[in-house]
Design a protein around this motif. Sequence first.
Motif, PDB file in Angstrom:
ATOM      1  N   LYS A   1       0.813  -1.227   0.000  1.00  0.00           N
ATOM      2  CA  LYS A   1       0.000   0.000   0.000  1.00  0.00           C
ATOM      3  C   LYS A   1       0.841   1.269   0.000  1.00  0.00           C
ATOM      4  N   TYR A   2       2.126   1.153  -0.180  1.00  0.00           N
ATOM      5  CA  TYR A   2       2.978   2.326   0.030  1.00  0.00           C
ATOM      6  C   TYR A   2       2.546   3.511  -0.828  1.00  0.00           C
ATOM      7  N   TYR A   3       2.085   3.213  -2.049  1.00  0.00           N
ATOM      8  CA  TYR A   3       1.773   4.295  -2.987  1.00  0.00           C
ATOM      9  C   TYR A   3       0.621   5.170  -2.477  1.00  0.00           C
ATOM     10  N   VAL A   4      -0.218   4.550  -1.636  1.00  0.00           N
ATOM     11  CA  VAL A   4      -1.339   5.318  -1.103  1.00  0.00           C
ATOM     12  C   VAL A   4      -0.856   6.398  -0.145  1.00  0.00           C
ATOM     13  N   LEU A   5       0.295   6.131   0.448  1.00  0.00           N
ATOM     14  CA  LEU A   5       0.800   7.045   1.466  1.00  0.00           C
ATOM     15  C   LEU A   5       1.743   8.092   0.884  1.00  0.00           C
TER      16      LEU A   5
ATOM     17  N   VAL B   1      -4.707  13.679  -2.467  1.00  0.00           N
ATOM     18  CA  VAL B   1      -4.868  14.010  -1.053  1.00  0.00           C
ATOM     19  C   VAL B   1      -6.296  14.419  -0.737  1.00  0.00           C
ATOM     20  N   GLY B   2      -6.802  13.857   0.306  1.00  0.00           N
ATOM     21  CA  GLY B   2      -8.123  14.254   0.760  1.00  0.00           C
ATOM     22  C   GLY B   2      -9.265  13.608   0.001  1.00  0.00           C
ATOM     23  N   SER B   3      -8.969  12.918  -1.062  1.00  0.00           N
ATOM     24  CA  SER B   3     -10.061  12.271  -1.785  1.00  0.00           C
ATOM     25  C   SER B   3     -10.589  11.104  -0.966  1.00  0.00           C
ATOM     26  N   SER B   4     -11.825  10.729  -1.251  1.00  0.00           N
ATOM     27  CA  SER B   4     -12.422   9.691  -0.426  1.00  0.00           C
ATOM     28  C   SER B   4     -11.760   8.335  -0.676  1.00  0.00           C
ATOM     29  N   ILE B   5     -11.238   8.127  -1.873  1.00  0.00           N
ATOM     30  CA  ILE B   5     -10.536   6.874  -2.165  1.00  0.00           C
ATOM     31  C   ILE B   5      -9.390   6.689  -1.180  1.00  0.00           C
ATOM     32  N   ASP B   6      -8.592   7.728  -1.023  1.00  0.00           N
ATOM     33  CA  ASP B   6      -7.456   7.601  -0.130  1.00  0.00           C
ATOM     34  C   ASP B   6      -7.882   7.360   1.300  1.00  0.00           C
TER      35      ASP B   6
ATOM     36  N   ASP C   1      -5.532  12.343  16.881  1.00  0.00           N
ATOM     37  CA  ASP C   1      -6.939  12.704  16.728  1.00  0.00           C
ATOM     38  C   ASP C   1      -7.474  12.106  15.432  1.00  0.00           C
ATOM     39  N   ASN C   2      -8.312  12.834  14.771  1.00  0.00           N
ATOM     40  CA  ASN C   2      -8.881  12.242  13.572  1.00  0.00           C
ATOM     41  C   ASN C   2      -8.254  12.787  12.298  1.00  0.00           C
ATOM     42  N   ASN C   3      -7.069  13.347  12.449  1.00  0.00           N
ATOM     43  CA  ASN C   3      -6.422  13.922  11.273  1.00  0.00           C
ATOM     44  C   ASN C   3      -5.649  12.864  10.513  1.00  0.00           C
ATOM     45  N   PHE C   4      -6.267  12.280   9.547  1.00  0.00           N
ATOM     46  CA  PHE C   4      -5.568  11.271   8.771  1.00  0.00           C
ATOM     47  C   PHE C   4      -4.608  11.949   7.822  1.00  0.00           C
ATOM     48  N   ASP C   5      -3.359  11.757   8.111  1.00  0.00           N
ATOM     49  CA  ASP C   5      -2.341  12.318   7.233  1.00  0.00           C
ATOM     50  C   ASP C   5      -1.408  11.174   6.870  1.00  0.00           C
ATOM     51  N   PRO C   6      -1.139  10.981   5.593  1.00  0.00           N
ATOM     52  CA  PRO C   6      -0.361   9.811   5.194  1.00  0.00           C
ATOM     53  C   PRO C   6       0.998   9.734   5.885  1.00  0.00           C
ATOM     54  N   LYS C   7       1.613  10.855   6.074  1.00  0.00           N
ATOM     55  CA  LYS C   7       2.929  10.829   6.701  1.00  0.00           C
ATOM     56  C   LYS C   7       2.830  10.351   8.150  1.00  0.00           C
ATOM     57  N   ASP C   8       1.774  10.831   8.832  1.00  0.00           N
ATOM     58  CA  ASP C   8       1.572  10.382  10.218  1.00  0.00           C
ATOM     59  C   ASP C   8       1.291   8.883  10.274  1.00  0.00           C
ATOM     60  N   ILE C   9       0.510   8.428   9.315  1.00  0.00           N
ATOM     61  CA  ILE C   9       0.213   6.989   9.302  1.00  0.00           C
ATOM     62  C   ILE C   9       1.493   6.198   9.113  1.00  0.00           C
ATOM     63  N   ALA C  10       2.311   6.627   8.174  1.00  0.00           N
ATOM     64  CA  ALA C  10       3.573   5.930   7.931  1.00  0.00           C
ATOM     65  C   ALA C  10       4.457   5.985   9.177  1.00  0.00           C
ATOM     66  N   ARG C  11       4.511   7.142   9.791  1.00  0.00           N
ATOM     67  CA  ARG C  11       5.350   7.279  10.988  1.00  0.00           C
ATOM     68  C   ARG C  11       4.851   6.345  12.090  1.00  0.00           C
TER      69      ARG C  11
ATOM     70  N   HIS D   1       8.994   2.981  -0.508  1.00  0.00           N
ATOM     71  CA  HIS D   1       8.971   1.625  -1.040  1.00  0.00           C
ATOM     72  C   HIS D   1      10.318   0.925  -0.842  1.00  0.00           C
ATOM     73  N   GLU D   2      11.372   1.637  -1.170  1.00  0.00           N
ATOM     74  CA  GLU D   2      12.715   1.049  -1.056  1.00  0.00           C
ATOM     75  C   GLU D   2      13.032   0.740   0.411  1.00  0.00           C
ATOM     76  N   PHE D   3      12.632   1.640   1.271  1.00  0.00           N
ATOM     77  CA  PHE D   3      12.889   1.438   2.697  1.00  0.00           C
ATOM     78  C   PHE D   3      12.202   0.155   3.195  1.00  0.00           C
ATOM     79  N   ILE D   4      10.929   0.024   2.829  1.00  0.00           N
ATOM     80  CA  ILE D   4      10.173  -1.147   3.290  1.00  0.00           C
ATOM     81  C   ILE D   4      10.767  -2.435   2.720  1.00  0.00           C
ATOM     82  N   ARG D   5      11.120  -2.382   1.442  1.00  0.00           N
ATOM     83  CA  ARG D   5      11.747  -3.552   0.807  1.00  0.00           C
ATOM     84  C   ARG D   5      13.005  -3.952   1.566  1.00  0.00           C
ATOM     85  N   LYS D   6      13.782  -2.956   1.915  1.00  0.00           N
ATOM     86  CA  LYS D   6      15.034  -3.235   2.609  1.00  0.00           C
ATOM     87  C   LYS D   6      14.738  -3.870   3.977  1.00  0.00           C
TER      88      LYS D   6
END
Lengths: 474, 313
Positions: free
Chosen positions: B179-183, B190-195, B217-227, B288-293
């Motif tokens: 799912k990395y590309y989603v983040l 950004v902000g679309s309902s798909i994401d 809180d309820n702030n879905f931010d891709p970077k925060d999710i990854a972190r 992606h590269e980080f996760i692969r590693k």
Amino acid sequence: MGQDNTFDEMWGREDGLRAPYRSYSAWLEGEDPKRLRAKQREAERLFRLTGITFNVYGRSEAEERLIPFDIVPRIISGQEWQKLRRGIEQRVRAINAFLHDIYHEQEIVKAGRIPQEMISRNAAFLPHMIGVRPPGGIYTHIVGIDLVRTDDDQFYVLEDNARTPSGVSYMLENRETMLQMFPELFSQNRVQPVQNYPAHLRQSLAACAPAGSAERPTVAVLTPGIFNSAYFEHAFLADQMGVELVEGHDLAIVDGHVAMRTTMGYRRIDVLYRRVDDDFLDPLNFNPESQLGVPGIMDVYRAGRITIANAPGTGIADDKAIYSYMPEIVEFYTGERALLENVPTWRCAEPDALAYVLDNLEDLVVKEVHGSGGYGMLIGPTATKKDLAAFRRKLKARPSNYIAQPTLSLSTVPIFNRAGLTPRHVDLRPFVLMSPGGIRITPGGLTRVALKKGSLVVNSSQGGGTKDTWVLED
Amino acid sequence: MLGKTANGLFWMYRYLERAENTSRLVETGQRIALTRMGASDSEWRSVLQTAGVCDGFDMYHDAVTKEAAIDWMLRSRDNPSSVLSSLTGARQNARLVRTALTHEVWEAVNAAYMDATTLLARRVSERDLPEVMGQIRQRAALVRGATHGTMLRNDIYDFARIGTFLERADNTARILDVKYYVLLPSVTAVGSSIDNVQWETILRSVSAHGGFRMVYDNNFDPKDIARFLILDQRMPRSLRFCVRKIRDNLGYLVSGYGDRPPSWRMADHIERAFLSYDIDAIFSYGLHEFIRKQLTLLSDLGHQVEIDYRFYE
């Protein structure tokens, strides 16, 4: 309550409730059959949860079956047991002395008490053991003596199990289950405990460790693996003794000792309680196809650096042809008459005996000399004409492969089923431990019961069940 | 302890963890299907992908349907990661190492397996799904509870934990890998309902939904999710958390056995590297590269543990 003239251990013949069952019977009368039925189901659930199952050979790996357990205990008085115990001890001593003799001087053959060919032509005789002295002089560390009863004071030895007798885990778990389901029974009856068996087994095995072992010898249980029908028992015993459960591929010969591969490297084993047959023990010395054993273990054994329990080659002592000589064997080595009787046995290898057996086949039980588990056996009185004819042919073709015995009227003990209490035939396998320190016999043993009405076959592979066996403190 | 026993414990707990992870993914998929307007069967392809069982599924099916996807993940014997296959594997290994387990743990595993074979004997209807999933989750929790409550803290426990956390780290990393590309920062999406659906899938797939809300809180931010999933030290399914647990348990083995084998040094190295990571650096290195590693490092570590502790001949 007995069927025709069978001796029932609870009700005798016609003479009413027998003494050992008095207290139990009084309890039973006060019980609601509904509650008992619920208990019977509860027992089954407990067994499944604990995983006390056996694998059925030749079926899918997933198939694990329960051996049916019956909630009515088989009860033996302390006095009855005392008599049996002495007889068993005498017999086990004789078996061990016989094995030593057979693999050394063969005095019993020289004395003409057993024909030479019974030994030299016997497939269970292991030439590798000639002249080998097992550590502590013990061949049969664990023995199961199968007994049947036909009357108040008449017991017979049906067979000796001197290789790797199984079933002891059922003896222990049956008691655990009874304790959990009917604690009140054990407050009301003084039942001799069996729970020490694993501790005694470990002590007994450790006492047989080879010279030069550590003060606390390392014991391990060798199993053929997870798909073996008795795997549960192997794991159970290792667990209860607090020792490792190993398979052949966990073991190797390292620096002249048998060692197991641990997370910290190889560690030496002093005593191996093997549940693998002789033939599979060592692919270098026996069956080269075996994946279950340890290449070269026989050489380590002969060098006196490991104890194998039971010793290789003990099968010669529980062979059914040798069985017929047991009264002579007991007398020869102990100088006493055998306290436990053998079932009268015709050795079909002898022409007169064969003629008698062929004439009376419909009254006899015929067994293969090397058979076990109730397979390859003919029960004359219940056999069809076709079966009888087929067996006649087999007997004539290979008479020495068979022995025959009269059909005994085995005693019954009631089981609890839909009809309430119903008599069923039983046998008894007491378990014996032998070490240089002496012989220990667990009070009671495993009672197997033929669940089908009238059936005499108690083997679990053929529809037999088990019961808790009580020996009372008198 | 026998090398074989260490191996059996390691795999028993890997399979238990896997059974839980797979069942969580099924629940996630079902929840999204029910709560998202316009969600379609294509969501199930994404769930299958997250579980890493897409290729196997395609070999046996022409199209993705909800029913087929759920059945594949729950019951299929052809899918080695299905809940039923995983619990069977866990129980098989438990039988193998029975002498190393307490009575309580053995009974809990055996009961989990017996229940699963009953519950999953037939296709599970949508109506029964919540009940069945609830029971499986509860059974798995009982095994974990019995493990924590009754097992000695010795090498047996360490191998169980190493298996658990290697599987868990692998699971979290795999979800991120798929799912990395989603983040990835992207202006258009950004902000679309798909994401939002995708982000929710990710968080729910690792039971991080509630935890994330507590922290961010309820702030879905891709970077925060990854972190949260990679670096958070409190989140029991983050890569960092798992890696630290593996290092710790290998460390206990080191003190118990008095020997510091290569696997410990590897784990220590992997764990220490996390000190220097921050999420911006990871994004600029390439998520992606980080996760692969990380996946490669974890897999190598698993192999080294097998060698160091003599799992096989």
